[in-house]
Enzyme design. Structure first.
Site, short mmCIF file in Angstrom:
data_model
loop_
_atom_site.label_atom_id
_atom_site.label_comp_id
_atom_site.label_asym_id
_atom_site.label_seq_id
_atom_site.Cartn_x
_atom_site.Cartn_y
_atom_site.Cartn_z
N HIS A 8 51.97 33.04 51.37
CA HIS A 8 51.28 33.73 50.28
C HIS A 8 49.87 34.13 50.72
O HIS A 8 49.04 33.28 51.04
CB HIS A 8 51.22 32.78 49.07
CG HIS A 8 50.57 33.34 47.87
ND1 HIS A 8 49.68 32.63 47.10
CD2 HIS A 8 50.69 34.55 47.26
CE1 HIS A 8 49.28 33.36 46.08
NE2 HIS A 8 49.87 34.53 46.16
N HIS A 53 43.41 40.83 47.10
CA HIS A 53 44.13 40.44 45.88
C HIS A 53 43.37 40.80 44.60
O HIS A 53 43.90 41.46 43.71
CB HIS A 53 44.41 38.95 45.88
CG HIS A 53 45.04 38.46 44.62
ND1 HIS A 53 44.29 37.99 43.54
CD2 HIS A 53 46.33 38.39 44.23
CE1 HIS A 53 45.11 37.65 42.56
NE2 HIS A 53 46.35 37.88 42.94
#
Length: 285
Positions: A41, A83
């Site tokens: 991730h 992100h």
């Protein structure tokens, strides 16, 4: 005479280039991607600054079978990997990504917040990120924002011969736009519904290639995975670093749990004797 020879040579160049491209595609078609394993991730985000080249390289070296990263646009429409909607948390700057130009983004330190060892790390572009990725692991590309981002990324993936391994984690609208221009593009349905069963059904109705389950890991996951696999859909799960939960997820049929600590998670999977098909390796240049 030289002019005639030059014209003859130029006339053969398109055919030669096409032949080279076809040869590369044929080679890529022989690659067998992992059938299950671990998804890093945002790269190796536990030990490295997330969504940076150092985090991705660390995940590759650790043996990740899939790497997830996020893409969004700068003010001047450059695709960068980050992100958050702002640069505040993961850089020494402030402001929305969409309000900053690419040149401004590149002046920011995206590593020092994690550790002095990573000071000077930059926010990478999509191209830079793809250029370091092996061809035999999955690339989980999470689209941030609306508009034609999916379409733009799909075109880049096609140009770089990454369609065999990369998929867009996106909503239905982005998936539809991308598929119109690049029909082969792989999709992970991120249009989550009120219930997991609705999400499963919606993913099958979309003809998606991946789903990303989340929430409490319950025995019903086994029913979800059996239903999804009958439709040829691969199953991701967000997310865990717990060895016990990883084992349960694999037992229930989940293919790729997303983990933050990929270095430790790979060791856990080895201890559990969960051997993915086609362990990670780097292709020869």
């Amino acid at each position: 005479m030289k002019t005639i020879l030059f014209v003859i040579l130029i006339s053969f160049l398109p055919a030669f280039c096409f032949s080279q491209a076809e040869a590369e595609k044929k080679s890529l078609s022989k690659i067998r991607l992992p059938e299950r394993g671990l998804c890093a991730h945002r790269g190796a985000m536990k030990t490295h600054p997330e969504n940076t080249l150092s985090a991705f390289n660390a995940a590759i070296e650790a043996g990740a079978h899939m790497i997830e990263f996020d893409v969004q646009l700068t003010k001047d429409n450059q695709m960068v990997v980050i992100h958050d909607g702002t640069v505040d948390r993961t850089t020494n700057g402030t402001g929305k990504v969409s309000d900053l130009t690419f040149a401004e983004i590149r002046t920011l330190d995206a590593g020092g917040w994690k550790s002095p060892d990573f000071k000077g790390e930059q926010i990478p572009t999509l191209d830079e990120t793809l250029n370091i990725m092996p061809y035999n692991i999955w690339l989980n590309i999470h689209i941030k924002g609306d508009g034609d981002m999916g379409l733009r990324i799909a075109k880049v993936l096609a140009k770089k011969n990454r369609l065999h391994q990369a998929f867009l984690a996106c909503g239905a609208k982005a998936a539809e736009m991308a598929r119109k221009e690049v029909p082969e593009i792989l999709i992970c349905n991120m249009e989550r519904q009120a219930s997991n069963w609705d999400y499963v059904k919606g993913t099958m109705d979309m003809n998606a290639d991946f789903i990303q389950l989340r929430g409490e890991i319950v025995p019903q996951f086994a029913e979800f995975t059996r239903t999804l696999k009958r439709s040829g859909i691969r199953i991701n799960y967000f997310g865990t670093d717990s060895p016990e939960e990883m084992k349960r997820l694999f037992d229930y049929g989940v293919d790729f749990p997303l983990v933050n600590d990929i270095v430790h998670a790979v060791k856990v999977v080895d201890e559990l004797n969960i051997t993915p098909v086609n362990p990670n390796f780097r292709l020869e240049d």
